[in-house]
Each structure stands twice: as C-alpha cells, then as structure tokens.
Write a protein that holds these residues in place. Sequence first.
Motif, PDB file in Angstrom:
ATOM      1  N   LEU A  50       0.710  -1.284   0.096  1.00  0.00           N
ATOM      2  CA  LEU A  50       0.137   0.093  -0.055  1.00  0.00           C
ATOM      3  C   LEU A  50       0.739   1.266   0.032  1.00  0.00           C
ATOM      4  O   LEU A  50       0.535   2.209  -0.615  1.00  0.00           O
ATOM      5  CB  LEU A  50      -0.679  -0.126   1.249  1.00  0.00           C
ATOM      6  N   SER A  53       1.783   2.750  -3.493  1.00  0.00           N
ATOM      7  CA  SER A  53       0.677   3.176  -3.996  1.00  0.00           C
ATOM      8  C   SER A  53       0.630   4.528  -4.216  1.00  0.00           C
ATOM      9  O   SER A  53       1.082   5.345  -3.279  1.00  0.00           O
ATOM     10  CB  SER A  53      -0.633   2.861  -3.640  1.00  0.00           C
ATOM     11  N   SER A  54       0.086   5.036  -5.465  1.00  0.00           N
ATOM     12  CA  SER A  54      -0.184   6.829  -5.429  1.00  0.00           C
ATOM     13  C   SER A  54      -1.353   7.291  -5.052  1.00  0.00           C
ATOM     14  O   SER A  54      -1.657   8.145  -5.000  1.00  0.00           O
ATOM     15  CB  SER A  54      -0.055   7.115  -6.829  1.00  0.00           C
ATOM     16  N   LEU A  55      -2.181   6.166  -4.256  1.00  0.00           N
ATOM     17  CA  LEU A  55      -3.476   6.786  -3.979  1.00  0.00           C
ATOM     18  C   LEU A  55      -3.221   7.079  -2.279  1.00  0.00           C
ATOM     19  O   LEU A  55      -2.715   6.439  -1.673  1.00  0.00           O
ATOM     20  CB  LEU A  55      -4.634   5.578  -3.817  1.00  0.00           C
ATOM     21  N   GLY A  56      -3.939   8.264  -2.139  1.00  0.00           N
ATOM     22  CA  GLY A  56      -3.630   8.840  -0.744  1.00  0.00           C
ATOM     23  C   GLY A  56      -4.304   7.858   0.352  1.00  0.00           C
ATOM     24  O   GLY A  56      -3.697   7.667   1.240  1.00  0.00           O
ATOM     25  N   ASN A  57      -5.511   7.478   0.162  1.00  0.00           N
ATOM     26  CA  ASN A  57      -6.021   6.589   1.134  1.00  0.00           C
ATOM     27  C   ASN A  57      -5.032   5.046   1.423  1.00  0.00           C
ATOM     28  O   ASN A  57      -5.288   4.804   2.635  1.00  0.00           O
ATOM     29  CB  ASN A  57      -7.339   6.272   0.935  1.00  0.00           C
ATOM     30  N   PHE A  58      -4.520   4.727   0.273  1.00  0.00           N
ATOM     31  CA  PHE A  58      -3.635   3.569   0.506  1.00  0.00           C
ATOM     32  C   PHE A  58      -2.427   3.890   1.396  1.00  0.00           C
ATOM     33  O   PHE A  58      -1.911   3.027   2.084  1.00  0.00           O
ATOM     34  CB  PHE A  58      -3.347   2.893  -1.109  1.00  0.00           C
ATOM     35  N   GLN A  59      -1.691   5.029   0.967  1.00  0.00           N
ATOM     36  CA  GLN A  59      -0.669   5.543   1.722  1.00  0.00           C
ATOM     37  C   GLN A  59      -0.968   5.738   3.248  1.00  0.00           C
ATOM     38  O   GLN A  59      -0.447   5.428   4.297  1.00  0.00           O
ATOM     39  CB  GLN A  59      -0.309   6.795   1.087  1.00  0.00           C
ATOM     40  N   THR A 100      -9.709   2.767   6.046  1.00  0.00           N
ATOM     41  CA  THR A 100      -9.232   3.918   5.210  1.00  0.00           C
ATOM     42  C   THR A 100      -8.984   3.310   3.876  1.00  0.00           C
ATOM     43  O   THR A 100      -9.060   4.234   2.984  1.00  0.00           O
ATOM     44  CB  THR A 100      -7.759   4.331   5.833  1.00  0.00           C
ATOM     45  N   ALA A 101      -8.263   2.223   3.587  1.00  0.00           N
ATOM     46  CA  ALA A 101      -8.164   1.555   2.360  1.00  0.00           C
ATOM     47  C   ALA A 101      -9.451   1.480   1.272  1.00  0.00           C
ATOM     48  O   ALA A 101      -9.436   1.543   0.298  1.00  0.00           O
ATOM     49  CB  ALA A 101      -7.416   0.448   2.299  1.00  0.00           C
TER      50      ALA A 101
END
Length: 102
Positions: A50, A53-59, A100-101
């Motif tokens: 995660l 990832s470029s996704l904020g929620n994954f970070q 969150t994810a």
Amino acid sequence: MAVQTTRTDTFTALDSCFTSELAVLIGSEPPRGLTPNRFIYLVEEVRDVLAGSSLGNFQDASDHLDSAAAYLTAALTEPATDQAALLAQARIYLRGAIETAN
C-alpha cells in the motif's frame, strides 16, 4: 506458560478477524493458521504494498499498518501486563487501515 497461550490465542483471534481483509487489499488468497510472527509479516507485507501506491487512502492505510505492526511486535516481547493494551492498540490500527483503504 499461560502467557504464551494467551498471546497465541489473541493472535489467532486477530488472524480470524483481519487476515482475509488484509489479503484482499493486495489481491492475494488469505493464508490460514498463521503464527504470530507470520501474521505480523502479513501486516508488514500489506503495509509495503500500500505504501507504494499513488492513492492517498492507500498510503494512509499503510501508515496505520505500520503502527499496527509496531504494536503487534511489542506485544510479543512486552510483559504480559502490557500485552492487552498493546494488542488493543494494534486492533484499532488494523481496523483503521482497512476502513481507510476501502
């Protein structure tokens, strides 16, 4: 001996609650019957995937998993009196990561 049994039982409960959902986050089949160390490894593996990832929620979920891994690791090494609090914190971060994810 009772301390080890309690730790194993607690990690088994965490495995039952979170392993499937963690595996889904990285697109893998959920492993079963994890030892405490293998469960922590799964949490760290999902955290690392995660984080890339470029996704904020994954970070953000990765950050939660990093905290969960730290509490889980401490629960294996801290005195039994601290274990319940450490595992409760880990559970909060695991739940937060999954929410969150998604």
